[in-house]
Design a protein around this motif. Sequence first.
Motif, short mmCIF file in Angstrom:
data_model
loop_
_atom_site.label_atom_id
_atom_site.label_comp_id
_atom_site.label_asym_id
_atom_site.label_seq_id
_atom_site.Cartn_x
_atom_site.Cartn_y
_atom_site.Cartn_z
N ALA A 123 -6.09 27.79 -1.38
CA ALA A 123 -7.07 26.98 -0.68
C ALA A 123 -6.47 26.48 0.64
N VAL A 124 -7.21 26.66 1.73
CA VAL A 124 -6.71 26.25 3.04
C VAL A 124 -7.88 26.20 4.02
N ASP A 125 -7.81 25.27 4.96
CA ASP A 125 -8.77 25.22 6.06
C ASP A 125 -8.12 25.90 7.24
N LEU A 126 -8.62 27.06 7.61
CA LEU A 126 -8.02 27.88 8.67
C LEU A 126 -8.62 27.54 10.02
N THR A 127 -7.75 27.37 11.01
CA THR A 127 -8.17 27.20 12.40
C THR A 127 -7.51 28.29 13.22
N ASN A 128 -8.32 29.14 13.79
CA ASN A 128 -7.82 30.28 14.55
C ASN A 128 -8.24 30.15 16.01
N THR A 129 -7.27 30.32 16.92
CA THR A 129 -7.56 30.18 18.35
C THR A 129 -7.20 31.47 19.08
N VAL A 130 -7.88 31.70 20.18
CA VAL A 130 -7.57 32.86 21.01
C VAL A 130 -7.66 32.44 22.47
N ARG A 131 -6.75 32.99 23.27
CA ARG A 131 -6.72 32.67 24.70
C ARG A 131 -6.52 33.96 25.48
N VAL A 132 -7.19 34.05 26.63
CA VAL A 132 -7.01 35.22 27.48
C VAL A 132 -6.65 34.76 28.89
N VAL A 133 -5.69 35.45 29.51
CA VAL A 133 -5.27 35.14 30.88
C VAL A 133 -5.13 36.45 31.64
#
Length: 210
Positions: A123-133
């Motif tokens: 059990a886990v609350d996932l936070t996924n981020t993405v960045r583009v440069v």
Amino acid sequence: PAAQGDELADLRVTKISEPHETIRAGETFIYTIYVDNLGPNIASNVVITDTLLNSKQVTIQSCAFSVAQGGGAITQFTCTTGPVVTTQFGSDIGTFSTDTLDPYGPTSQGRLRASFRLVANEAVDLTNTVRVVSATPDPNMENNFALDTMSVEAVADLAITKIADTASVNAGEAATWTITVTNNGPSSAENVRMVDMLPVALVEGSIVVS
């Protein structure tokens, strides 16, 4: 190639998760990232970085990266399958880059696509981020970052067997049963309680837990 003069390229990143919001532990889920060049010029040295901020027992099953036809050439594909390595700054899922990305127009989709197949066993609350440069100046940096959240619910498949050591006993003799409880996962089982009801004619004796 480096940006020239007053060239500008507005990159926009979008992140989609499937299934959405809540899944059960052991189920495969997919993150898909789209990067669009809204123009007006070609974006050079485009780099996508995807990070998982909390990664309790998460495993990457596969990764993919593609460029729309005529959109440029892939220069980096860094994504390691297997258990995610957690650090204090989050877990890098993948880093991808291309030499150029053409702007969207009649002859080009102006799009990059990256996707990941993952599975979580706890059990886990996932936070996924993405960045583009990009090396080309971007007139709107607000659409260069995207975030996705998902909850994984624990699943524990408990199984129990009870086997008598003998088929019958005489009155006054000890009767012995062996009880085995197995967790077939994928998650850890918490507050496990087993209740064994003895026949009325039996008197409770010693209990051995191993």
